[in-house]
Design a protein around this motif. Structure first.
Motif, PDB file in Angstrom:
ATOM      1  N   MET A  34       4.039   4.992  -1.605  1.00 31.85           N
ATOM      2  CA  MET A  34       4.684   4.370  -0.458  1.00 31.85           C
ATOM      3  C   MET A  34       4.424   5.167   0.817  1.00 31.85           C
ATOM      4  SD  MET A  34       5.977   1.603  -1.530  1.00 31.85           S
ATOM      5  CE  MET A  34       6.956   1.175  -0.089  1.00 31.85           C
ATOM      6  N   PHE A  35       4.368   6.499   0.705  1.00 32.28           N
ATOM      7  CA  PHE A  35       4.103   7.329   1.883  1.00 32.28           C
ATOM      8  C   PHE A  35       2.717   7.050   2.438  1.00 32.28           C
ATOM      9  CE2 PHE A  35       2.014  11.208   3.436  1.00 32.28           C
ATOM     10  CZ  PHE A  35       2.773  11.449   4.565  1.00 32.28           C
ATOM     11  N   ARG A  37       0.955   4.470   2.169  1.00 32.76           N
ATOM     12  CA  ARG A  37       0.809   3.116   2.688  1.00 32.76           C
ATOM     13  C   ARG A  37       1.244   3.021   4.136  1.00 32.76           C
ATOM     14  NH1 ARG A  37       2.923  -0.912  -2.196  1.00 32.76           N
ATOM     15  NH2 ARG A  37       1.086  -0.681  -3.560  1.00 32.76           N
ATOM     16  N   GLU A  38       2.115   3.941   4.567  1.00 31.97           N
ATOM     17  CA  GLU A  38       2.560   3.965   5.965  1.00 31.97           C
ATOM     18  C   GLU A  38       1.551   4.784   6.769  1.00 31.97           C
ATOM     19  OE1 GLU A  38       5.053   2.320   7.205  1.00 31.97           O
ATOM     20  OE2 GLU A  38       5.841   1.567   5.296  1.00 31.97           O
ATOM     21  N   LYS A  39       0.528   4.120   7.273  1.00 29.65           N
ATOM     22  CA  LYS A  39      -0.587   4.829   7.900  1.00 29.65           C
ATOM     23  C   LYS A  39      -0.169   5.616   9.133  1.00 29.65           C
ATOM     24  CE  LYS A  39      -4.106   1.613   6.200  1.00 29.65           C
ATOM     25  NZ  LYS A  39      -5.215   0.689   6.561  1.00 29.65           N
ATOM     26  N   ASP A  40       0.753   5.071   9.917  1.00 24.97           N
ATOM     27  CA  ASP A  40       1.182   5.799  11.110  1.00 24.97           C
ATOM     28  C   ASP A  40       1.910   7.085  10.736  1.00 24.97           C
ATOM     29  OD1 ASP A  40       3.188   4.303   9.984  1.00 24.97           O
ATOM     30  OD2 ASP A  40       4.142   3.764  11.883  1.00 24.97           O
ATOM     31  N   ALA A  41       2.740   7.031   9.680  1.00 23.72           N
ATOM     32  CA  ALA A  41       3.438   8.236   9.225  1.00 23.72           C
ATOM     33  C   ALA A  41       2.461   9.256   8.672  1.00 23.72           C
ATOM     34  CB  ALA A  41       4.481   7.872   8.172  1.00 23.72           C
TER      35      ALA A  41
END
Length: 280
Positions: A34-35, A37-41
């Protein structure tokens, strides 16, 4: 006269419920997936320490007090310590958000053991911190001439400082997640003390140049000792003159970081809440 023996059919063995560790590993894989997958994060998490290293390493290009060490080498060691403590910020904010949006409440109603949830969070934090450190080392070596240690014993020191530091600071983050009143206020409540700790724990400024009262405050928390341990790895004997005690005091570093692992666990058990304050 022969006797026939009747065999009673046995029930096939059914697999028992998965262990808490196995569920924790599955949870860690889920959290990590999940981490990423959050490209901006992902971009911000890995780019931020690199940007800081490039900025500080470029502005302060001289040597440190005639030690033969550059400021950039000092910043690499300090930012590695900061990267190892990102679990404090990530877990402090992330768990608060999970509690506020009802994720923790829903997980509490599933067969997932509480320990598996924390194992998943801890392993996810270890993974992220490890990649941050690897990237920082690559940038430090290629852009700022950082010399990697060659002795196995030095890398073993790196391993135990990293492991104890990540676990201790992660547990502190779990405990701190009970401080914010809501997910909206979590960033402000958790991020501010983390930024302050970076400035008083030897990430950006040598601790010998800080006022004694600030050093005394930073000595309570694990980041100061993590940075001290990493400086012993990457700055060697020449960097020991930058320490207040003129020594890295690795035995004391190990003792305090281990104490934070135990103390952090106690804090988690005493302060952790599955429900938000609005849930009663």
């Amino acid at each position: 006269m022969s006797q026939t023996v009747t065999r009673v059919p046995t029930r096939p063995r059914t697999a028992g419920p998965p262990s808490a560790i196995r569920l924790g590993l599955s949870r860690a894989a889920f959290e990590t997936k999940m981490f990423f997958r959050e490209k901006d994060a992902v971009i911000f998490t890995f780019a931020f320490p690199i940007v800081l290293l490039v900025i500080f390493g470029s502005i302060f290009a001289g040597d440190l007090e005639g030690t033969g060490l550059s400021f950039s080498q000092f910043y690499v060691a300090g930012l590695i310590g900061s990267a190892a403590m990102t679990g404090f910020q990530n877990l402090g904010i992330g768990i608060t958000v999970d509690r506020d949006d009802g994720t923790l409440k829903r997980l509490r109603g599933t067969p997932l053991p509480p320990g598996s949830y924390f194992i998943g969070k801890a392993l996810n934090t270890l993974t992220i911190s490890f990649f941050q450190v690897v990237i920082l080392l690559i940038v430090g070596v290629t852009l700022f001439g950082l010399k990697l240690p060659s002795a196995i014993s030095t890398w073993l020191t790196f391993a135990w400082v990293f492991t104890l530091g990540v676990i201790g600071s992660s547990l502190l983050g779990v405990a701190a997640s009970s401080l914010p009143r809501s997910g909206k206020s979590a960033s402000a409540v958790i991020a501010m003390p983390f930024v302050v700790l970076q400035f008083i724990s030897g990430v950006f400024i040598p601790v010998a140049q800080l006022p004694v009262w600030l050093v005394n405050i930073s000595s309570i928390f694990p980041l100061k000792w993590m940075c001290q341990g990493f400086r012993s790895v990457f700055l060697g004997d020449a960097g020991a003159t930058l320490e207040i005690a003129k020594s890295y005091e690795l035995d004391r570093v190990a003792l305090i970081l281990a104490a934070w692992v135990v103390g952090g666990l106690v804090l988690c058990l005493l302060t952790f809440r599955w429900k938000g304050r609005r849930d009663g």
